[in-house]
Write a protein that holds these residues in place. Structure first.
Motif, PDB file in Angstrom:
ATOM      1  N   ALA A  10     -24.309   6.896  36.983  1.00  0.00           N
ATOM      2  CA  ALA A  10     -25.501   7.745  36.855  1.00  0.00           C
ATOM      3  C   ALA A  10     -25.581   8.734  38.020  1.00  0.00           C
ATOM      4  O   ALA A  10     -25.921   9.916  37.827  1.00  0.00           O
ATOM      5  CB  ALA A  10     -26.757   6.886  36.790  1.00  0.00           C
ATOM      6  N   LYS A  11     -25.256   8.263  39.211  1.00  0.00           N
ATOM      7  CA  LYS A  11     -25.265   9.150  40.377  1.00  0.00           C
ATOM      8  C   LYS A  11     -24.202  10.228  40.250  1.00  0.00           C
ATOM      9  O   LYS A  11     -24.428  11.396  40.591  1.00  0.00           O
ATOM     10  CB  LYS A  11     -25.047   8.331  41.650  1.00  0.00           C
ATOM     11  CG  LYS A  11     -25.131   9.148  42.926  1.00  0.00           C
ATOM     12  CD  LYS A  11     -24.959   8.267  44.157  1.00  0.00           C
ATOM     13  CE  LYS A  11     -25.056   9.087  45.444  1.00  0.00           C
ATOM     14  NZ  LYS A  11     -24.887   8.219  46.644  1.00  0.00           N
ATOM     15  N   GLU A  12     -23.031   9.838  39.724  1.00  0.00           N
ATOM     16  CA  GLU A  12     -21.958  10.814  39.521  1.00  0.00           C
ATOM     17  C   GLU A  12     -22.384  11.903  38.543  1.00  0.00           C
ATOM     18  O   GLU A  12     -22.019  13.073  38.698  1.00  0.00           O
ATOM     19  CB  GLU A  12     -20.703  10.100  39.005  1.00  0.00           C
ATOM     20  CG  GLU A  12     -19.504  10.994  38.860  1.00  0.00           C
ATOM     21  CD  GLU A  12     -18.276  10.262  38.333  1.00  0.00           C
ATOM     22  OE1 GLU A  12     -17.270  10.940  38.031  1.00  0.00           O
ATOM     23  OE2 GLU A  12     -18.328   9.021  38.195  1.00  0.00           O
ATOM     24  N   CYS A  13     -23.158  11.521  37.539  1.00  0.00           N
ATOM     25  CA  CYS A  13     -23.641  12.471  36.516  1.00  0.00           C
ATOM     26  C   CYS A  13     -24.886  13.226  36.962  1.00  0.00           C
ATOM     27  O   CYS A  13     -25.254  14.225  36.341  1.00  0.00           O
ATOM     28  CB  CYS A  13     -23.997  11.727  35.233  1.00  0.00           C
ATOM     29  SG  CYS A  13     -22.630  10.901  34.427  1.00  0.00           S
ATOM     30  N   ARG A  14     -25.566  12.687  37.973  1.00  0.00           N
ATOM     31  CA  ARG A  14     -26.874  13.182  38.419  1.00  0.00           C
ATOM     32  C   ARG A  14     -27.908  13.037  37.311  1.00  0.00           C
ATOM     33  O   ARG A  14     -28.727  13.916  37.070  1.00  0.00           O
ATOM     34  CB  ARG A  14     -26.771  14.627  38.916  1.00  0.00           C
ATOM     35  CG  ARG A  14     -25.940  14.758  40.186  1.00  0.00           C
ATOM     36  CD  ARG A  14     -25.726  16.201  40.597  1.00  0.00           C
ATOM     37  NE  ARG A  14     -26.983  16.880  40.882  1.00  0.00           N
ATOM     38  CZ  ARG A  14     -27.072  18.191  41.156  1.00  0.00           C
ATOM     39  NH1 ARG A  14     -25.964  18.925  41.174  1.00  0.00           N
ATOM     40  NH2 ARG A  14     -28.233  18.746  41.408  1.00  0.00           N
ATOM     41  N   MET A  15     -27.850  11.888  36.625  1.00  0.00           N
ATOM     42  CA  MET A  15     -28.849  11.589  35.605  1.00  0.00           C
ATOM     43  C   MET A  15     -29.678  10.381  36.044  1.00  0.00           C
ATOM     44  O   MET A  15     -29.238   9.571  36.864  1.00  0.00           O
ATOM     45  CB  MET A  15     -28.218  11.353  34.231  1.00  0.00           C
ATOM     46  CG  MET A  15     -27.414  10.104  34.070  1.00  0.00           C
ATOM     47  SD  MET A  15     -26.720   9.979  32.386  1.00  0.00           S
ATOM     48  CE  MET A  15     -25.819   8.426  32.528  1.00  0.00           C
ATOM     49  N   THR A  16     -30.865  10.261  35.490  1.00  0.00           N
ATOM     50  CA  THR A  16     -31.809   9.224  35.863  1.00  0.00           C
ATOM     51  C   THR A  16     -31.794   8.100  34.837  1.00  0.00           C
ATOM     52  O   THR A  16     -31.941   8.350  33.630  1.00  0.00           O
ATOM     53  CB  THR A  16     -33.234   9.795  35.959  1.00  0.00           C
ATOM     54  OG1 THR A  16     -33.252  10.853  36.927  1.00  0.00           O
ATOM     55  CG2 THR A  16     -34.236   8.717  36.365  1.00  0.00           C
ATOM     56  N   LEU A  17     -31.614   6.870  35.305  1.00  0.00           N
ATOM     57  CA  LEU A  17     -31.656   5.710  34.419  1.00  0.00           C
ATOM     58  C   LEU A  17     -33.107   5.300  34.188  1.00  0.00           C
ATOM     59  O   LEU A  17     -33.897   5.194  35.126  1.00  0.00           O
ATOM     60  CB  LEU A  17     -30.891   4.540  35.035  1.00  0.00           C
ATOM     61  CG  LEU A  17     -29.402   4.753  35.319  1.00  0.00           C
ATOM     62  CD1 LEU A  17     -28.803   3.499  35.950  1.00  0.00           C
ATOM     63  CD2 LEU A  17     -28.652   5.116  34.039  1.00  0.00           C
ATOM     64  N   LEU A  18     -33.439   5.052  32.926  1.00  0.00           N
ATOM     65  CA  LEU A  18     -34.791   4.644  32.549  1.00  0.00           C
ATOM     66  C   LEU A  18     -34.777   3.203  32.044  1.00  0.00           C
ATOM     67  O   LEU A  18     -33.735   2.696  31.621  1.00  0.00           O
ATOM     68  CB  LEU A  18     -35.337   5.560  31.455  1.00  0.00           C
ATOM     69  CG  LEU A  18     -35.501   7.038  31.809  1.00  0.00           C
ATOM     70  CD1 LEU A  18     -36.031   7.812  30.604  1.00  0.00           C
ATOM     71  CD2 LEU A  18     -36.424   7.229  33.008  1.00  0.00           C
ATOM     72  N   PRO A  19     -35.931   2.534  32.045  1.00  0.00           N
ATOM     73  CA  PRO A  19     -35.987   1.177  31.489  1.00  0.00           C
ATOM     74  C   PRO A  19     -35.780   1.166  29.984  1.00  0.00           C
ATOM     75  O   PRO A  19     -35.777   2.222  29.327  1.00  0.00           O
ATOM     76  CB  PRO A  19     -37.391   0.693  31.870  1.00  0.00           C
ATOM     77  CG  PRO A  19     -38.180   1.941  32.084  1.00  0.00           C
ATOM     78  CD  PRO A  19     -37.215   2.964  32.611  1.00  0.00           C
ATOM     79  N   GLN A  20     -35.637  -0.029  29.439  1.00  0.00           N
ATOM     80  CA  GLN A  20     -35.344  -0.202  28.017  1.00  0.00           C
ATOM     81  C   GLN A  20     -36.394   0.442  27.119  1.00  0.00           C
ATOM     82  O   GLN A  20     -36.083   0.941  26.027  1.00  0.00           O
ATOM     83  CB  GLN A  20     -35.258  -1.699  27.727  1.00  0.00           C
ATOM     84  CG  GLN A  20     -34.810  -2.068  26.329  1.00  0.00           C
ATOM     85  CD  GLN A  20     -34.683  -3.570  26.180  1.00  0.00           C
ATOM     86  OE1 GLN A  20     -35.618  -4.326  26.452  1.00  0.00           O
ATOM     87  NE2 GLN A  20     -33.522  -4.029  25.764  1.00  0.00           N
ATOM     88  N   GLU A  21     -37.622   0.437  27.556  1.00  0.00           N
ATOM     89  CA  GLU A  21     -38.735   1.039  26.808  1.00  0.00           C
ATOM     90  C   GLU A  21     -39.547   1.883  27.779  1.00  0.00           C
ATOM     91  O   GLU A  21     -39.974   1.397  28.816  1.00  0.00           O
ATOM     92  CB  GLU A  21     -39.604  -0.067  26.207  1.00  0.00           C
ATOM     93  CG  GLU A  21     -40.767   0.396  25.372  1.00  0.00           C
ATOM     94  CD  GLU A  21     -41.559  -0.783  24.801  1.00  0.00           C
ATOM     95  OE1 GLU A  21     -42.789  -0.823  24.995  1.00  0.00           O
ATOM     96  OE2 GLU A  21     -40.940  -1.665  24.178  1.00  0.00           O
ATOM     97  N   LYS A  22     -39.736   3.154  27.461  1.00  0.00           N
ATOM     98  CA  LYS A  22     -40.380   4.066  28.409  1.00  0.00           C
ATOM     99  C   LYS A  22     -41.404   4.940  27.684  1.00  0.00           C
ATOM    100  O   LYS A  22     -41.116   5.533  26.643  1.00  0.00           O
ATOM    101  CB  LYS A  22     -39.318   4.958  29.056  1.00  0.00           C
ATOM    102  CG  LYS A  22     -39.859   6.008  30.010  1.00  0.00           C
ATOM    103  CD  LYS A  22     -40.406   5.425  31.281  1.00  0.00           C
ATOM    104  CE  LYS A  22     -40.819   6.509  32.276  1.00  0.00           C
ATOM    105  NZ  LYS A  22     -41.449   5.945  33.491  1.00  0.00           N
ATOM    106  N   ARG A  23     -42.601   5.000  28.235  1.00  0.00           N
ATOM    107  CA  ARG A  23     -43.621   5.916  27.711  1.00  0.00           C
ATOM    108  C   ARG A  23     -43.590   7.201  28.526  1.00  0.00           C
ATOM    109  O   ARG A  23     -43.571   7.165  29.760  1.00  0.00           O
ATOM    110  CB  ARG A  23     -45.011   5.288  27.793  1.00  0.00           C
ATOM    111  CG  ARG A  23     -46.107   6.283  27.394  1.00  0.00           C
ATOM    112  CD  ARG A  23     -47.484   5.690  27.359  1.00  0.00           C
ATOM    113  NE  ARG A  23     -48.482   6.748  27.450  1.00  0.00           N
ATOM    114  CZ  ARG A  23     -49.753   6.625  27.093  1.00  0.00           C
ATOM    115  NH1 ARG A  23     -50.184   5.477  26.620  1.00  0.00           N
ATOM    116  NH2 ARG A  23     -50.590   7.623  27.210  1.00  0.00           N
ATOM    117  N   ILE A  24     -43.546   8.321  27.827  1.00  0.00           N
ATOM    118  CA  ILE A  24     -43.565   9.623  28.482  1.00  0.00           C
ATOM    119  C   ILE A  24     -44.631  10.492  27.833  1.00  0.00           C
ATOM    120  O   ILE A  24     -45.068  10.229  26.703  1.00  0.00           O
ATOM    121  CB  ILE A  24     -42.195  10.329  28.403  1.00  0.00           C
ATOM    122  CG1 ILE A  24     -41.781  10.561  26.940  1.00  0.00           C
ATOM    123  CG2 ILE A  24     -41.132   9.534  29.162  1.00  0.00           C
ATOM    124  CD1 ILE A  24     -40.499  11.372  26.781  1.00  0.00           C
ATOM    125  N   SER A  25     -45.043  11.527  28.533  1.00  0.00           N
ATOM    126  CA  SER A  25     -45.972  12.518  27.983  1.00  0.00           C
ATOM    127  C   SER A  25     -45.270  13.865  27.999  1.00  0.00           C
ATOM    128  O   SER A  25     -44.757  14.290  29.043  1.00  0.00           O
ATOM    129  CB  SER A  25     -47.257  12.585  28.815  1.00  0.00           C
ATOM    130  OG  SER A  25     -47.970  11.375  28.731  1.00  0.00           O
TER     131      SER A  25
END
Length: 249
Positions: free
Chosen positions: A97-112
């Motif tokens: 993830a660091k190599e890609c510069r992407m953020t890991l999220l939990p299995q279930e995530k609420r977003i707005s």
């Protein structure tokens, strides 16, 4: 004369690419997708099964380096990328993830997003009627088992994954289609528990948007992302709503 350029706000979701060295057309399709669509977006969410399998961040496959470089490119362009693990790539870790510069999220995530309350996930946890699969998932998500697996030589890990995949394919051929889809009540439970208007997931490969009745007469939507087999698939979320889009690889 002054020219005003209008930028339309939109966030993209995709899942179930199942990237692997043996299918370069899917990789090439994803790279085009990044160039043609993602650089114009507010963010990209990848909801699992990005790769056909993942045996550890130390796997030296050239494909992984190619994908990491491409995702770093969108990060450099100020487009954040978020990732939720699937049932194929649940071992994808912080190093990659660091190599890609992407953020890991939990299995279930609420977003707005743009006023929409959204729950995002891979989707396998919604398939509660598939008892055998849920038992398997509990075993492979055991942290002790994962640590032991990741300590094995790469060739041993590859052999284990190949045998497990072969066994899974044989078992799935004998299962009724219905139990491999989501459980309707579990969908409602997730929406109500999170007070969400929309649920977005992958896993089942059953590309569709469903209208759902939840408590107190409220309506919600469930968007299911398709697999990248013959076509690519994405969901575009804007202030006005959502749109599922298929496109050739």
């Amino acid at each position: 004369m002054k020219i005003t350029i209008l930028f339309i706000m939109h966030t993209l979701f995709t899942a179930d690419l199942h990237l692997r060295e043996q299918e370069p057309e899917i990789t090439n399709g994803f790279l085009r997708f990044l160039k043609l669509n993602v650089y114009k977006a507010d963010a990209l969410y990848i909801l699992g099964d990005f790769f056909e399998y993942w045996i550890g961040d130390d796997d030296p496959q050239p494909l992984h380096r190619e994908i990491a470089a491409a995702l770093r490119g969108i990060a450099t362009a100020k487009v954040p990328c978020y990732f939720i693990h699937g049932n194929r790539d649940f071992l994808l870790g912080k190093r990659f993830a660091k190599e890609c510069r992407m953020t890991l999220l939990p299995q279930e995530k609420r977003i707005s997003l743009y006023g929409h309350r959204i729950i995002i996930m891979h989707g396998d946890t919604l398939c509660t009627d598939d008892i055998d699969y849920q038992r398997y998932a509990c075993k492979v998500h055991n942290q002790i088992i994962q640590k032991i697996f990741l300590c094995l030589p790469i060739c041993t890990r590859l052999n284990i994954v190949a045998k497990m995949r072969c066994r899974s394919q044989m078992i799935n051929r004998c299962k009724p289609e219905a139990i491999m889809d989501v459980n309707p009540q579990e969908v409602i439970n997730v929406l109500e528990r999170n007070n969400a208007d929309w649920l977005i997931h992958g896993h089942t490969h059953r590309l569709a948007v469903h209208d759902i009745a939840i408590q107190n007469g409220k309506r919600a939507k469930r968007a299911v992302l398709g697999a990248w087999h013959h076509n690519g698939s994405m969901l575009s979320v804007t202030p006005e709503g959502m749109e599922l889009i298929e496109f050739p690889l």
